[in-house]
Design a protein around this motif. Structure first.
Motif, short mmCIF file in Angstrom:
data_model
loop_
_atom_site.label_atom_id
_atom_site.label_comp_id
_atom_site.label_asym_id
_atom_site.label_seq_id
_atom_site.Cartn_x
_atom_site.Cartn_y
_atom_site.Cartn_z
N MET A 1 35.78 49.78 34.03
CA MET A 1 35.14 48.91 33.07
C MET A 1 35.59 47.46 33.27
SD MET A 1 33.17 50.87 31.34
CE MET A 1 32.74 50.02 29.86
N LEU A 2 36.82 47.28 33.64
CA LEU A 2 37.33 45.94 33.82
C LEU A 2 36.65 45.24 35.00
CD1 LEU A 2 39.46 43.82 32.95
CD2 LEU A 2 40.97 44.83 34.63
N LEU A 3 36.47 45.97 36.08
CA LEU A 3 35.83 45.37 37.25
C LEU A 3 34.39 45.01 36.97
CD1 LEU A 3 37.24 47.56 40.16
CD2 LEU A 3 37.99 45.32 39.40
N SER A 4 33.67 45.88 36.29
CA SER A 4 32.27 45.57 35.99
C SER A 4 32.17 44.39 35.02
CB SER A 4 31.56 46.80 35.43
OG SER A 4 32.19 47.22 34.25
N GLY A 5 33.08 44.31 34.06
CA GLY A 5 33.09 43.17 33.15
C GLY A 5 33.41 41.87 33.88
N LEU A 6 34.33 41.95 34.83
CA LEU A 6 34.67 40.78 35.63
C LEU A 6 33.49 40.37 36.50
CD1 LEU A 6 37.20 39.05 35.89
CD2 LEU A 6 37.89 40.46 37.80
N ALA A 7 32.82 41.35 37.08
CA ALA A 7 31.64 41.06 37.91
C ALA A 7 30.52 40.47 37.07
CB ALA A 7 31.18 42.33 38.61
N PHE A 8 30.40 40.87 35.82
CA PHE A 8 29.38 40.31 34.94
C PHE A 8 29.66 38.84 34.63
CE2 PHE A 8 27.60 39.47 30.71
CZ PHE A 8 26.26 39.77 30.96
N CYS A 9 30.94 38.50 34.51
CA CYS A 9 31.32 37.12 34.17
C CYS A 9 31.28 36.17 35.35
CB CYS A 9 32.71 37.11 33.55
SG CYS A 9 32.79 37.95 31.96
N ILE A 10 31.55 36.68 36.55
CA ILE A 10 31.58 35.83 37.75
C ILE A 10 30.30 36.08 38.53
CG2 ILE A 10 32.81 35.27 39.87
CD1 ILE A 10 35.35 36.31 38.51
N ARG B 1 31.01 35.36 46.28
CA ARG B 1 32.15 34.94 47.10
C ARG B 1 33.41 34.75 46.25
NH1 ARG B 1 27.86 31.78 49.76
NH2 ARG B 1 27.55 32.73 51.82
N ILE B 2 33.24 34.14 45.11
CA ILE B 2 34.37 33.95 44.21
C ILE B 2 34.83 35.31 43.67
CG2 ILE B 2 35.09 32.95 42.01
CD1 ILE B 2 33.22 30.61 42.63
N LEU B 3 33.88 36.19 43.40
CA LEU B 3 34.23 37.54 42.94
C LEU B 3 35.06 38.28 43.98
CD1 LEU B 3 33.79 39.63 40.67
CD2 LEU B 3 31.81 40.42 41.97
N GLN B 4 34.71 38.16 45.25
CA GLN B 4 35.49 38.78 46.32
C GLN B 4 36.90 38.22 46.37
OE1 GLN B 4 35.01 41.28 48.37
NE2 GLN B 4 33.01 41.76 47.57
N LEU B 5 37.03 36.90 46.20
CA LEU B 5 38.36 36.29 46.19
C LEU B 5 39.20 36.78 45.01
CD1 LEU B 5 37.56 32.61 47.22
CD2 LEU B 5 38.80 34.32 48.54
N VAL B 6 38.56 36.93 43.86
CA VAL B 6 39.28 37.42 42.68
C VAL B 6 39.75 38.85 42.90
CG1 VAL B 6 38.99 38.05 40.24
CG2 VAL B 6 38.17 35.84 41.08
N PHE B 7 38.90 39.69 43.49
CA PHE B 7 39.28 41.07 43.74
C PHE B 7 40.33 41.19 44.83
CE2 PHE B 7 34.98 42.89 42.17
CZ PHE B 7 35.42 42.79 40.87
N PHE B 8 40.33 40.28 45.80
CA PHE B 8 41.22 40.36 46.95
C PHE B 8 42.58 39.72 46.70
CE2 PHE B 8 42.46 38.87 51.28
CZ PHE B 8 42.61 40.11 51.84
N SER B 9 42.69 38.82 45.74
CA SER B 9 43.94 38.07 45.52
C SER B 9 45.13 38.96 45.14
CB SER B 9 43.72 36.97 44.49
OG SER B 9 43.29 37.53 43.27
N PRO B 10 44.99 40.03 44.35
CA PRO B 10 46.17 40.88 44.10
C PRO B 10 46.73 41.52 45.37
CG PRO B 10 44.49 41.33 42.47
CD PRO B 10 43.88 40.44 43.51
N LEU B 11 45.87 41.84 46.31
CA LEU B 11 46.34 42.41 47.56
C LEU B 11 47.18 41.40 48.34
CD1 LEU B 11 46.33 44.78 49.55
CD2 LEU B 11 44.27 43.81 50.54
N LEU B 12 46.77 40.15 48.34
CA LEU B 12 47.55 39.12 49.02
C LEU B 12 48.93 38.96 48.38
CD1 LEU B 12 44.90 36.33 49.67
CD2 LEU B 12 45.91 37.91 51.32
#
Length: 111
Positions: A1-10, A14-25
């Motif tokens: 639910m959190l990811l879908s809510g985040l995807a709805f807001c962004i 490209r920015i959405l991919q960066l947001v999802f990828f930043s915790p891995l970095l």
């Protein structure tokens, strides 16, 4: 639910991919700072002092003691042969597997 809510807001993907990828970095950066080098790799590189420090550190964590004469007996392995990408084409079975995998990659990615 959190990811879908985040995807709805962004709205920008490209920015959405960066947001999802930043915790891995952040996780990879933490691993680089925390995890020590492998003792075996240090031995192949001829770094005897670092090997001794790592062995003593592991012994301390495990509640053991390593005798100094045992640490002095550590023998460094010879440095491993440096290779390049063309080494996989020098032997027939590696050449065959590399060409098959390259062909499969080209076919499935192009599809």
């Amino acid at each position: 639910m959190l990811l879908s809510g985040l995807a709805f807001c962004i709205h920008n993907w490209r920015i959405l991919q960066l947001v999802f990828f930043s915790p891995l970095l952040l996780l990879l950066g933490t691993y680089y700072c925390i995890l020590p080098e492998s003792v075996h790799w240090l031995m192949t590189q001829g770094r005897k002092e670092e090997v001794q420090k790592e062995v003593q550190k592991v012994a301390r964590i495990n509640g053991r003691r390593v005798p100094e004469d045992l640490l002095d007996k550590l023998e460094m392995e010879g440095t491993s042969m440096r290779g390049n990408m063309l080494d996989i084409f020098r032997t027939s079975y590696l050449r065959k597997r590399t060409l098959i995998m390259g062909f499969n990659w080209f076919v499935f990615v192009s599809y």
